[in-house]
Design an enzyme around this catalytic site. Structure first.
Site, PDB file in Angstrom:
ATOM      1  N   ARG A  40      33.594  47.679  35.337  1.00  0.00           N
ATOM      2  CA  ARG A  40      32.743  46.536  34.971  1.00  0.00           C
ATOM      3  C   ARG A  40      31.748  46.867  33.867  1.00  0.00           C
ATOM      4  O   ARG A  40      30.646  46.326  33.844  1.00  0.00           O
ATOM      5  CB  ARG A  40      31.981  45.990  36.188  1.00  0.00           C
ATOM      6  CG  ARG A  40      32.846  45.247  37.193  1.00  0.00           C
ATOM      7  CD  ARG A  40      33.113  43.822  36.736  1.00  0.00           C
ATOM      8  NE  ARG A  40      34.126  43.206  37.591  1.00  0.00           N
ATOM      9  CZ  ARG A  40      33.843  42.513  38.682  1.00  0.00           C
ATOM     10  NH1 ARG A  40      32.606  42.294  39.028  1.00  0.00           N
ATOM     11  NH2 ARG A  40      34.821  42.007  39.401  1.00  0.00           N
ATOM     12  N   ARG A  44      28.209  41.084  32.833  1.00  0.00           N
ATOM     13  CA  ARG A  44      26.875  40.480  32.811  1.00  0.00           C
ATOM     14  C   ARG A  44      25.719  41.437  32.585  1.00  0.00           C
ATOM     15  O   ARG A  44      24.611  41.003  32.301  1.00  0.00           O
ATOM     16  CB  ARG A  44      26.647  39.683  34.101  1.00  0.00           C
ATOM     17  CG  ARG A  44      27.311  38.319  34.034  1.00  0.00           C
ATOM     18  CD  ARG A  44      27.229  37.592  35.350  1.00  0.00           C
ATOM     19  NE  ARG A  44      27.970  38.334  36.346  1.00  0.00           N
ATOM     20  CZ  ARG A  44      28.209  37.906  37.578  1.00  0.00           C
ATOM     21  NH1 ARG A  44      27.744  36.739  37.968  1.00  0.00           N
ATOM     22  NH2 ARG A  44      28.898  38.632  38.425  1.00  0.00           N
ATOM     23  N   ARG A  53      29.682  34.359  26.450  1.00  0.00           N
ATOM     24  CA  ARG A  53      30.345  33.618  27.516  1.00  0.00           C
ATOM     25  C   ARG A  53      29.788  32.204  27.731  1.00  0.00           C
ATOM     26  O   ARG A  53      30.376  31.423  28.484  1.00  0.00           O
ATOM     27  CB  ARG A  53      30.239  34.412  28.828  1.00  0.00           C
ATOM     28  CG  ARG A  53      31.335  35.465  29.051  1.00  0.00           C
ATOM     29  CD  ARG A  53      32.678  34.832  29.383  1.00  0.00           C
ATOM     30  NE  ARG A  53      32.543  33.711  30.293  1.00  0.00           N
ATOM     31  CZ  ARG A  53      32.349  33.792  31.589  1.00  0.00           C
ATOM     32  NH1 ARG A  53      32.301  34.951  32.166  1.00  0.00           N
ATOM     33  NH2 ARG A  53      32.205  32.703  32.327  1.00  0.00           N
ATOM     34  N   ASP A  89      40.917  39.849  34.581  1.00  0.00           N
ATOM     35  CA  ASP A  89      40.587  39.844  36.006  1.00  0.00           C
ATOM     36  C   ASP A  89      41.866  40.029  36.812  1.00  0.00           C
ATOM     37  O   ASP A  89      42.954  39.708  36.334  1.00  0.00           O
ATOM     38  CB  ASP A  89      39.896  38.539  36.407  1.00  0.00           C
ATOM     39  CG  ASP A  89      39.197  38.697  37.765  1.00  0.00           C
ATOM     40  OD1 ASP A  89      38.056  39.188  37.782  1.00  0.00           O
ATOM     41  OD2 ASP A  89      39.822  38.387  38.797  1.00  0.00           O
ATOM     42  N   TYR A 168      42.260  37.847  48.904  1.00  0.00           N
ATOM     43  CA  TYR A 168      41.732  36.586  48.354  1.00  0.00           C
ATOM     44  C   TYR A 168      42.679  35.413  48.606  1.00  0.00           C
ATOM     45  O   TYR A 168      42.268  34.312  48.961  1.00  0.00           O
ATOM     46  CB  TYR A 168      41.510  36.719  46.848  1.00  0.00           C
ATOM     47  CG  TYR A 168      40.328  37.583  46.476  1.00  0.00           C
ATOM     48  CD1 TYR A 168      39.025  37.110  46.629  1.00  0.00           C
ATOM     49  CD2 TYR A 168      40.504  38.859  45.972  1.00  0.00           C
ATOM     50  CE1 TYR A 168      37.926  37.899  46.288  1.00  0.00           C
ATOM     51  CE2 TYR A 168      39.417  39.656  45.629  1.00  0.00           C
ATOM     52  CZ  TYR A 168      38.135  39.172  45.790  1.00  0.00           C
ATOM     53  OH  TYR A 168      37.061  39.957  45.461  1.00  0.00           O
TER      54      TYR A 168
END
Ligand code: CP3
Length: 358
Positions: A40, A44, A53, A89, A168
């Site tokens: 990562r 962010r 973004r 992703d 998920y």
């Protein structure tokens, strides 16, 4: 050239990503530079990412080649890390397979139609995984742009492992204990194996798209494997993870969180060249369990990124010292960069790692 020296002796040292510290470390060589990158590292924690973004959904950003390429390159320029990790992703190949999925900010992947029953599974596995390869042109385009810009630095491609994707997909969204996926293994093993086998082919196609376009290494993320018992991991998960990685002809890293009890099995009988270790297991202990034929990656505690620098520095030096007992070490965090991390701390860690190993 003296007559005695052969062409091989006098050939210039091979350059390019396959001679990089990262690729050599995954293959098991101790290099004079300790390779470092961060899971990562794009995202962010970087103001330049947040700016880029604005107004674009996560999965749309992943499928816009110029944007995905630029986001991949941002942390490489800023931190001086030894590799880029492709910005995408784990659910992107599912979107490419035509499955309705979105990433909700602050939450994670959410599926319109959870896959819970035998007939849900039958429906989804009817989709040809080759469809992912066919739809992956934006991925190949983005990877080509990145590889062109990186020069001698390697790009790491990645995919989600079948269990983490299923955690998920069966739940329909993020969950703590992944109860529905783990229940399916026992309640309906046939459906479980059909689903996990299909997810392995989908992730394999996604990895292939990235390596075909020039990625120099890959990492398989089984972030939630730590919730499994050893017995369930062996019977229901490891064979599918091995299938996702099998035949990928770049060096391969296999990563999970909370997997101290699974480390030996995560070698996947030699299919993985390196195993990523979270912050809970010291690297010297992990290396003792993993044995001499595998590289370790990790395992700075992401929580300590918020501590004063002298605390971070002592911790990073300890991680590097413990990593020295493995055949080779790639410095990384034990999991991803938390979004509120001060990016300057990451830059300082890279400088420290390179200084210590110089
Ligand atoms: O820099 C990198 O590491 C490359 C990019 C990357 C992303 N996701 C970008 C992303 C990678 C390697 C992943 C893998 C991924 N995605 C995993 C495995 C790694 C891990 O962290 O364990 C998992 C479990 C996912 C699923 C997922 N996607 C989650 C849990 C989230 C976070 C949701 C949130 O907002 O907190 C995402 C979204 C996501 N993937 C973001 C990024 C940069 C945040 C999106 C945003 O900026 O809004």
């Amino acid at each position: 050239m003296p007559p005695s020296s052969s062409v091989v002796d006098s050939a210039p040292a091979p350059a390019g990503p396959s001679a990089s510290a990262l690729v050599r470390a995954i293959r098991g060589e101790r290099t004079d530079r300790l390779p470092v990158w961060f899971m990562r590292q794009a995202g962010r924690s970087l103001p330049e990412y947040r700016e880029l973004r604005v107004g674009t959904h996560m999965l749309d950003a992943c499928l816009t080649p110029e944007l995905a390429a630029e986001i991949t390159l941002q942390p490489v320029r800023r931190h001086g890390v030894d590799a880029g990790i492709f910005f995408s992703d784990i659910v992107v190949p599912l979107r490419l397979a035509g499955i309705a999925v979105e990433i909700e900010p602050g939450r994670g992947p959410v599926f319109t139609d959870p896959v819970r029953t035998a007939s849900d599974v039958a429906k989804i596995v009817a989709v040809d995984p080759e469809q992912v390869a066919a739809a992956a042109q934006p991925i190949r385009d983005a990877v080509r742009i990145v590889v062109g810009e990186l020069g001698d630095l390697p790009l790491i491609g990645f995919a989600g492992a079948p269990f983490t994707l299923a955690a998920y997909l069966v739940e329909g969204g993020p969950s703590k204990e992944h109860l529905r996926a783990r229940a399916m293994m026992h309640a309906d093993p046939e459906s479980w194996h059909a689903l996990a086998g299909w997810l392995a082919r989908v992730s394999h196609a996604f990895l292939r798209a990235q390596t075909d376009a020039g990625a120099s290494a890959v990492q398989l993320f089984d972030s939630w494997a730590g919730s499994l018992s050893v017995a369930d991991y062996r019977a229901f998960v490891a064979p599918h993870s091995r299938a996702a990685l099998a035949g990928i002809d770049t060096p391969r890293i296999h990563f999970g969180v909370g997997t101290a009890h699974l480390l030996r099995d995560m070698r996947l009988d030699g299919t993985a060249d390196a195993v990523g270790v979270d912050w809970r297991t010291p690297l010297d202990e992990a290396a003792a369990v993993l044995g001499p034929d595998i590289t370790v990656q990790g395992n700075i505690d992401p929580a300590l990124l918020h501590a004063p620098w002298h605390v971070v520095e002592a911790h990073v030096r300890d991680v590097i010292a413990r990593g020295a007992s493995a055949r080779a070490h790639i410095l990384n965090l034990g999991h991803g960069v938390p979004p509120d991390t001060d990016p300057d701390v990451l830059t300082r860690i890279v400088a420290l790692a390179h200084e210590v190993s110089a």
